[in-house]
Design a protein around this motif. Structure first.
Motif, PDB file in Angstrom:
ATOM      1  N   PHE B 117       0.831  -1.206   0.000  1.00 30.21           N
ATOM      2  CA  PHE B 117       0.000   0.000   0.000  1.00 30.21           C
ATOM      3  C   PHE B 117       0.866   1.257   0.000  1.00 30.21           C
ATOM      4  O   PHE B 117       0.624   2.199  -0.761  1.00 30.21           O
ATOM      5  CB  PHE B 117      -0.910   0.002   1.231  1.00 30.21           C
ATOM      6  N   LEU B 286      -7.192   1.425   0.735  1.00 26.77           N
ATOM      7  CA  LEU B 286      -6.652   0.370   1.591  1.00 26.77           C
ATOM      8  C   LEU B 286      -7.645  -0.777   1.708  1.00 26.77           C
ATOM      9  O   LEU B 286      -7.264  -1.944   1.660  1.00 26.77           O
ATOM     10  CB  LEU B 286      -6.315   0.921   2.979  1.00 26.77           C
ATOM     11  N   LEU B 289      -7.356  -2.948  -1.288  1.00 31.55           N
ATOM     12  CA  LEU B 289      -6.145  -3.763  -1.284  1.00 31.55           C
ATOM     13  C   LEU B 289      -6.263  -4.899  -0.273  1.00 31.55           C
ATOM     14  O   LEU B 289      -5.910  -6.048  -0.547  1.00 31.55           O
ATOM     15  CB  LEU B 289      -4.925  -2.891  -0.974  1.00 31.55           C
TER      16      LEU B 289
END
Lengths: 300, 300
Positions: B117, B286, B289
């Motif tokens: 990330f 996030l 991901l």
DNA sequence: CGATCTTACGGGATTCGTAAACATA
DNA sequence: TATGTTTACGAATCCCGTAAGATCG
């Protein structure tokens, strides 16, 4: 990359962030609710992000909306502050005027004018330069004075000159001086008497020199200040000739002032300002008052 | 008293103040010159002052225009700054994500995810709370975490729970332990061996207690940390049973981990977020991901 | 079912660009 | 007379308000 967000969109956003209700927020902007909705939508599209999570029951700020709220409020506050500031200046509630004036005008004629001006526009700051004519012009030219009152015309093309008033010359002498009671006053009658002159740089002196050749004068002394001239005359050292606007210096017991009826011996005061440059609202206000309060043409 | 000056007007004003030429300034805004002229006029009408002294030969700022120039430039700069700031957040060039995760996930599975990330979005700050499930939920509820990964479902109505992954349990013991080579592993086979337990507050323990009544267990000791469990097991004090996601603690020489095929003994990890509240752009990134990097369902 | 946001749509105001008129050095 | 701004005007666009539709509790 310019984002033409309008203040209306910002106001709509802030209203909705506070009210959390489209209908009420729309009412606050005097808009129909659908029009208001479109305004919010357009802002969201412009920013590329949803600012409110909404359904028919609840309107909440998204994280982006939340951080945008303080930004929007600050921007609007800055905006409104800047706008009212401009309006204050336009409305003459605030501002500053700078003017340059001959010392003779600055001491006698000007103070009551500025007093009235200040009473009318208490928020406007004043900046007076009491300097000689050349300096007056220079200050207008450089922009450090909005306009000036001087005894010479402007030469440069960026300045504009207009006649402000005419200032006739007067004899000043002691009451016990022969000329104080002479039936007629001609210039050549004065020439033979001891004379207190101003410095050659003064406009008064230049007018006198132009009217009477210096050689024909009985010059006793040269001084810089009119107040000094007065002192010398009062003590009987000599006589002098000064313009009407400076006579306040000579309003003293034992002194006499008498107008001179001499063709051509008239000092002109000019108002000088920049050409092609408008005056600020504050300067315009003073300009208008100054023109209205011109010294009486008959003075002297 | 709201003055809806638009940023277009401000930009037009600044362009003209800089170019001092309507035609060129109009071109800079990609406008026809008359349209540009109208824009300037509208601004002047709104403010109630002329901002430019202009004729066909010269365009100059009035005193009001002059003082407005810095104001307008500052306002526009503030505006543009605020807008690019929002866009930066939307584009994930800047921002912050807060997440709350179980310590077991935080130590093993999470770091490589956050590493990826951070490589993708180097401008986004990260805030990780490695706390137990109850605390995870509380942080989401209070808004101090954008979302959480915990071992319990959320109870409150303002939270939304989705299953994140399943985490099967494994036996951990020394390589020289009889169970390390036993052909089949059943739960009751384990029960007789000395057992190192985690504290009752841990989700692991709660799952175990639900699957095997505590009375049936040969509990040797209770500790708080998985690392401690590992140390005890490695020294041969006992065995333990832990979820797959914590096995990284036990990858040690002389230790064996074996999956348990026991129906119902599967820990579920949940992703908890606020209902009716969208994620910030950074948090959404996030979130996506994290969902893509879910621990393999077959793990364990 | 009631309160509230969104969509649809016609009318009106705003704003645009072209062209002609006007002003100044 | 050349350059550059303003005025005039028809056309496109934008924005508003009303009314109908959709949605959530």
């Amino acid at each position: 990359m310019q984002m033409d967000v309008s203040t209306r969109q910002l106001r709509a956003f802030v209203a909705l962030a506070q009210q959390r209700n489209f209908t009420r927020a729309a009412a606050r902007l005097h808009l129909s609710q659908p029009a208001f909705s479109a305004l919010i939508r357009s802002l969201e599209e412009l920013l590329g992000v949803r600012l409110f999570d909404r359904n028919t029951r609840k309107v909440e700020l998204t994280p982006e909306g939340e951080s945008f709220e303080e930004v929007a409020q600050r921007l609007l506050a800055d905006f409104d502050h800047a706008m009212t500031d401009v309006r204050d200046h336009v409305a003459r509630r605030r501002g500053r005027v700078s003017l340059a004036v001959l010392p003779s005008l600055a001491a006698g004629w000007l103070p009551p004018v500025l007093s009235e001006f200040h009473a009318l526009y208490p928020g406007i700051d004043l900046d007076v330069a009491d300097v000689l004519s050349e300096d007056c012009l220079e200050r207008v030219r450089s922009g450090s004075a909005d306009f000036a009152l001087a005894a010479i015309r402007a030469d440069s093309p960026e300045l504009r000159t207009e006649v402000f008033c005419s200032d006739r010359f007067h004899l000043v002498c002691r009451a016990d001086h022969p000329l104080a009671t002479a039936p007629v006053l001609r210039l050549r009658d004065l020439a033979s008497h001891p004379f207190v002159q101003l410095a050659r740089t003064s406009s008064v002196r230049q007018y006198l020199d132009a009217a009477v050749h210096p050689m024909q004068m009985n010059t006793l002394m040269e001084v810089e200040q009119l107040a000094t001239v007065m002192g010398m005359v009062r003590s009987g050292l000599g006589i002098s000739v000064v313009p009407a606007l400076t006579l306040f210096h000579f309003e003293q017991p034992g002194l006499v002032t008498r107008p001179l009826q001499v063709a051509g011996l008239t000092r002109r005061i000019f108002l000088i300002r920049r050409r092609d440059r408008s005056l600020s609202a504050a300067a315009q206000a003073l300009y208008e008052l100054v023109m209205r309060k011109k010294p009486d043409e008959q003075a002297g």
